[in-house]
Design an enzyme around this catalytic site. Structure first.
Site, PDB file in Angstrom:
ATOM      1  N   GLU A  89     -19.417  76.799  85.388  1.00  0.00           N
ATOM      2  CA  GLU A  89     -18.903  78.160  85.649  1.00  0.00           C
ATOM      3  C   GLU A  89     -18.349  78.721  84.342  1.00  0.00           C
ATOM      4  O   GLU A  89     -17.476  78.110  83.719  1.00  0.00           O
ATOM      5  CB  GLU A  89     -17.799  78.130  86.709  1.00  0.00           C
ATOM      6  CG  GLU A  89     -17.431  79.540  87.168  1.00  0.00           C
ATOM      7  CD  GLU A  89     -15.970  79.711  87.540  1.00  0.00           C
ATOM      8  OE1 GLU A  89     -15.671  80.662  88.290  1.00  0.00           O
ATOM      9  OE2 GLU A  89     -15.116  78.933  87.084  1.00  0.00           O
ATOM     10  N   ASP A 124     -15.673  73.947  86.921  1.00  0.00           N
ATOM     11  CA  ASP A 124     -14.798  75.110  86.947  1.00  0.00           C
ATOM     12  C   ASP A 124     -14.424  75.580  85.536  1.00  0.00           C
ATOM     13  O   ASP A 124     -13.985  74.767  84.712  1.00  0.00           O
ATOM     14  CB  ASP A 124     -13.522  74.717  87.711  1.00  0.00           C
ATOM     15  CG  ASP A 124     -12.655  75.891  88.100  1.00  0.00           C
ATOM     16  OD1 ASP A 124     -13.105  76.714  88.897  1.00  0.00           O
ATOM     17  OD2 ASP A 124     -11.518  75.983  87.583  1.00  0.00           O
ATOM     18  N   ASP A 135     -16.809  69.828  93.031  1.00  0.00           N
ATOM     19  CA  ASP A 135     -16.189  70.723  92.072  1.00  0.00           C
ATOM     20  C   ASP A 135     -15.421  69.868  91.067  1.00  0.00           C
ATOM     21  O   ASP A 135     -14.714  68.942  91.448  1.00  0.00           O
ATOM     22  CB  ASP A 135     -15.218  71.672  92.800  1.00  0.00           C
ATOM     23  CG  ASP A 135     -15.340  73.104  92.333  1.00  0.00           C
ATOM     24  OD1 ASP A 135     -15.082  73.338  91.132  1.00  0.00           O
ATOM     25  OD2 ASP A 135     -15.675  73.980  93.147  1.00  0.00           O
ATOM     26  N   HIS A 151     -16.508  81.998  96.535  1.00  0.00           N
ATOM     27  CA  HIS A 151     -15.144  82.099  97.070  1.00  0.00           C
ATOM     28  C   HIS A 151     -14.242  83.012  96.230  1.00  0.00           C
ATOM     29  O   HIS A 151     -13.090  83.233  96.598  1.00  0.00           O
ATOM     30  CB  HIS A 151     -14.539  80.698  97.152  1.00  0.00           C
ATOM     31  CG  HIS A 151     -14.391  80.075  95.791  1.00  0.00           C
ATOM     32  ND1 HIS A 151     -15.474  79.743  95.002  1.00  0.00           N
ATOM     33  CD2 HIS A 151     -13.295  79.760  95.068  1.00  0.00           C
ATOM     34  CE1 HIS A 151     -15.042  79.234  93.858  1.00  0.00           C
ATOM     35  NE2 HIS A 151     -13.732  79.235  93.876  1.00  0.00           N
ATOM     36  N   ASP A 152     -14.744  83.520  95.105  1.00  0.00           N
ATOM     37  CA  ASP A 152     -13.956  84.406  94.244  1.00  0.00           C
ATOM     38  C   ASP A 152     -14.399  85.868  94.317  1.00  0.00           C
ATOM     39  O   ASP A 152     -13.793  86.726  93.682  1.00  0.00           O
ATOM     40  CB  ASP A 152     -14.087  83.976  92.773  1.00  0.00           C
ATOM     41  CG  ASP A 152     -13.471  82.613  92.499  1.00  0.00           C
ATOM     42  OD1 ASP A 152     -12.536  82.224  93.223  1.00  0.00           O
ATOM     43  OD2 ASP A 152     -13.921  81.953  91.541  1.00  0.00           O
TER      44      ASP A 152
HETATM   45  O1  TEU Z   1     -12.530  80.890  88.737  1.00  0.00           O
HETATM   46  C1  TEU Z   1     -12.549  81.345  87.438  1.00  0.00           C
HETATM   47  C2  TEU Z   1     -12.452  82.797  87.183  1.00  0.00           C
HETATM   48  O2  TEU Z   1     -12.209  83.173  86.060  1.00  0.00           O
HETATM   49  C3  TEU Z   1     -12.643  83.844  88.203  1.00  0.00           C
HETATM   50  O3  TEU Z   1     -13.693  83.783  89.013  1.00  0.00           O
HETATM   51  C4  TEU Z   1     -11.340  84.057  88.851  1.00  0.00           C
HETATM   52  O4  TEU Z   1     -11.366  83.866  90.209  1.00  0.00           O
HETATM   53  C5  TEU Z   1     -10.895  85.434  88.521  1.00  0.00           C
HETATM   54  O5  TEU Z   1      -9.545  85.474  88.680  1.00  0.00           O
HETATM   55  C6  TEU Z   1     -11.533  86.495  89.361  1.00  0.00           C
HETATM   56  O6  TEU Z   1     -10.867  87.693  89.160  1.00  0.00           O
HETATM   57  C7  TEU Z   1     -12.401  79.532  88.952  1.00  0.00           C
HETATM   58  C8  TEU Z   1     -12.420  79.236  90.431  1.00  0.00           C
HETATM   59  O7  TEU Z   1     -13.657  79.568  90.952  1.00  0.00           O
HETATM   60  C9  TEU Z   1     -11.280  79.964  91.068  1.00  0.00           C
HETATM   61  O8  TEU Z   1     -11.275  79.865  92.461  1.00  0.00           O
HETATM   62  C10 TEU Z   1     -10.004  79.405  90.500  1.00  0.00           C
HETATM   63  O9  TEU Z   1      -8.913  80.136  90.977  1.00  0.00           O
HETATM   64  C11 TEU Z   1      -9.999  79.446  88.984  1.00  0.00           C
HETATM   65  O10 TEU Z   1     -11.221  79.004  88.400  1.00  0.00           O
HETATM   66  C12 TEU Z   1      -8.935  78.518  88.449  1.00  0.00           C
HETATM   67  O11 TEU Z   1      -9.289  77.189  88.709  1.00  0.00           O
END
Ligand code: TEU
Length: 570
Positions: free
Chosen positions: A272, A209, A101, A344-345
């Site tokens: 992403e 990310d 990542d 994971h989100d």
């Molecule tokens: O996530 C970015 C993002 O905009 C979303 O997926 C986020 O989780 C959103 O709040 C969902 O409602 C990335 C990562 O995958 C995430 O785990 C991190 O928290 C975020 O960036 C910040 O680094």
């Protein structure tokens, strides 16, 4: 393009490891690299080609490692650099690549770069982050005095006041995650050098990310504009100023040139990109432009809520088809799709888009997997998805760990929302649903740890676990194994043209994939009632079954609830 000339990742399946929740090896209740090393057989048995590892760098863990305080090392919580080297070697020995990542839109507020930037307005690193004075005429610290009205992804304003200097710094996410200023060429040089060091160490690429947020639409005078007001909140939507900003393509091409030139072929580069459109994705993934191989887009995981993820509503299947169909068509001749339900989100797909009741859990999990893996693109499996893991039975706010969920709860309750309603939405949508420990066996901590897990294990692990599924050909696990093998074996799955059928149908999801005169027909019943297909899809009746998710042959003209069939047309 002839199959042998296509990029290797067109035939690949990626498995995401969220290390904190994968496998603990030292009894502290938090997963680690030693744990991953112990579970390599699981990955090999599944047949995946790439492991994407969520952040393991030193971090205060405000956002579970997405707040990095040292890009060059491993957090002792997870292990050591020596163990990472061991993991790279062990995966490579088994023919599996490792993608790390890359979190460079922001650092931790404990990163030495930020500490130095914060130390004084005259610091040589002041400009490495976004520092701005309060809104003219307003007292610093007063609500509304923030330089812009932007709402953070994790609740509250995107600006945090530094008392010492009376200036604010920008953080699109948590206040512990200050945004790096990519306008500054020194920042970019430092990031590229760091990336080269990881590649030299043997990693095979990056999952980048929120990489489409690194270019902010800043005026020549350094100004950043307010965004349109958000309903019910004293904030505005800042995304027009930082999603796919004016220099994003320039930065990615520069990165490509500085970091990937000469070694691109063997790497996997996935960006992403929340809010990215198909048209933009075509540009990002056009190989001739040398930016990234594929992007994670968010359209299909935004169809089951109204504006905010905390206002969920049921998904309409035709909306999902229209969305996937457009992405398939938009990247058919140029670029490439990534395919995912879970990460994971996101809440667990079987609970969100399937039916996790005992009757249909297995069948809907395997149906959704078939549907996804048979699209054109690179599928991503998130840990536990291959076991049919479901959302967690969270009760009160104390069951949640995530900075986003907890921030939302505090803000919503402060604005007068009923706590029970807020919790009900969180139970459906919280990221913590994806973060409960992987269910390895039926023992009290699911085989995840000998200590106390950092977040509760889902009690359904007594029934739903890897050990119970390993030898069972009817399991969700075995079905994933077959789907992955099918992509490896059949070039039609990897490269065939996609064509959507029955776009208006809300219970049947059907499409064809064709390559060099060979055609696969995929038909999925995405609901709990049997569906006759004899009239709608006569070509399905009597066609050779390549792969199905339910036992027995069934009636060729009738799809059972949540049945999925992959058929070869003559
Ligand atoms: O996530 C970015 C993002 O905009 C979303 O997926 C986020 O989780 C959103 O709040 C969902 O409602 C990335 C990562 O995958 C995430 O785990 C991190 O928290 C975020 O960036 C910040 O680094």
């Amino acid at each position: 393009m002839p199959p042998e000339q296509a990029a290797w990742w067109t035939r690949a399946v990626v498995y995401q490891v969220y290390p904190r929740s994968f496998q603990d090896s030292d009894g502290d209740g938090i997963g680690d690299l030693g744990g991953i090393l112990r579970r390599l057989d699981h990955l090999v048995d599944l047949g995946v080609d790439v492991v994407w590892l969520s952040p393991v760098y030193p971090s205060p863990q405000a956002d579970n490692g997405y707040d990095i305080s040292d890009y060059e090392d491993i957090d002792p919580l997870f292990g050591s650099l020596a163990q990472l080297d061991e993991l790279i070697a062990a995966l490579h020995e088994r023919g599996v690549k490792l993608v790390m990542d890359l979190v460079v839109n922001h650092t931790s507020d404990r990163h030495p770069w930020f500490l130095e930037s914060r130390s004084s307005p005259d610091s040589p690193k002041r400009d490495w982050y976004w520092w701005r004075p309060p809104r003219p005429g307003l007292e610093p610290g007063r609500p509304g005095a923030e330089p812009t009205n932007w709402h953070s992804f994790f609740s509250g304003p995107t600006w945090e006041l530094d008392e010492a200097s009376g200036e604010y710094y920008l953080h699109l996410f948590a206040r512990e995650q200050p945004d790096l200023n990519w306008e500054n060429p020194e920042v970019r040089r430092a990031v590229y050098a760091m990336m080269r060091r990881w590649l030299d160490r043997g990693v095979d690429g990056f999952r980048m990310d929120v990489i489409n947020m690194i270019s902010k639409d800043v005026g020549a005078d350094g100004s950043l504009p307010d965004g349109p007001p958000l309903p019910g909140l004293p904030y505005g939507d800042g995304t027009p100023s930082f999603l796919c900003g004016p220099r994003i393509h320039e930065f990615l091409q520069e990165m490509h040139h500085e970091v990937f030139d000469g070694r691109r072929e063997s790497l996997l580069l996935v960006g992403e990109m929340p809010g990215v459109t198909v048209e933009q994705a075509r540009l990002f993934t056009d190989p001739a432009r040398a930016e990234v191989d594929m992007v994670f887009q968010f359209e299909h995981v935004g169809l089951d809520f109204d504006g905010s993820k905390w206002r969920p509503r049921p998904l309409r299947m035709r909306d999902l088809k229209a969305s996937f169909g457009r992405w398939q068509a938009g990247l058919a001749d140029v670029g490439w799709n990534s395919l995912y339900w879970d990460n994971h989100d996101q809440p667990r797909a079987v609970s969100r888009f399937g039916d996790d009741s005992p009757r249909f859990r297995r069948d809907s999990a395997t149906c959704l997997a078939t549907l996804l893996h048979l699209h054109r693109g690179t599928p991503y499996v998130y840990q536990g998805e291959e076991l049919g893991m479901a959302n967690a039975p969270f009760t009160g706010i104390d069951d949640f760990r995530d900075v986003e969920s907890r921030g939302h709860f505090a803000q919503a309750v402060a604005h007068g929302e009923d706590p029970d309603d807020v919790l009900a939405a969180m139970r459906r949508m919280s990221r913590d649903n994806a973060r409960t420990p992987v269910q390895w066996d039926a023992s009290p901590s699911a085989g995840f740890t000998t200590g106390t897990p950092w977040i509760a294990v889902n009690p359904d692990h007594a029934e739903w676990n890897a050990e119970a599924q390993r030898g069972d050909p009817a399991s969700v696990l075995a079905h994933h194994r077959r789907l992955i093998a099918l992509r490896h074996d059949d070039p039609v799955v990897a490269l065939g043209d996609f064509s959507m059928l029955l776009p208006e149908h809300d219970e049947l999801y059907a499409f064809t994939r064709s390559l060099d005169g060979a055609t696969l027909l995929v038909v999925c019943n995405v609901g709990g009632a049997a569906q006759p297909i004899g009239e709608l899809l006569p070509q399905a009746v009597g066609a050779e079954l390549v792969l199905g998710n339910l036992p027995g042959d069934g009636d060729p003209a009738l799809l059972r609830p949540w049945e999925a069939r992959v058929l070869r047309l003559p």
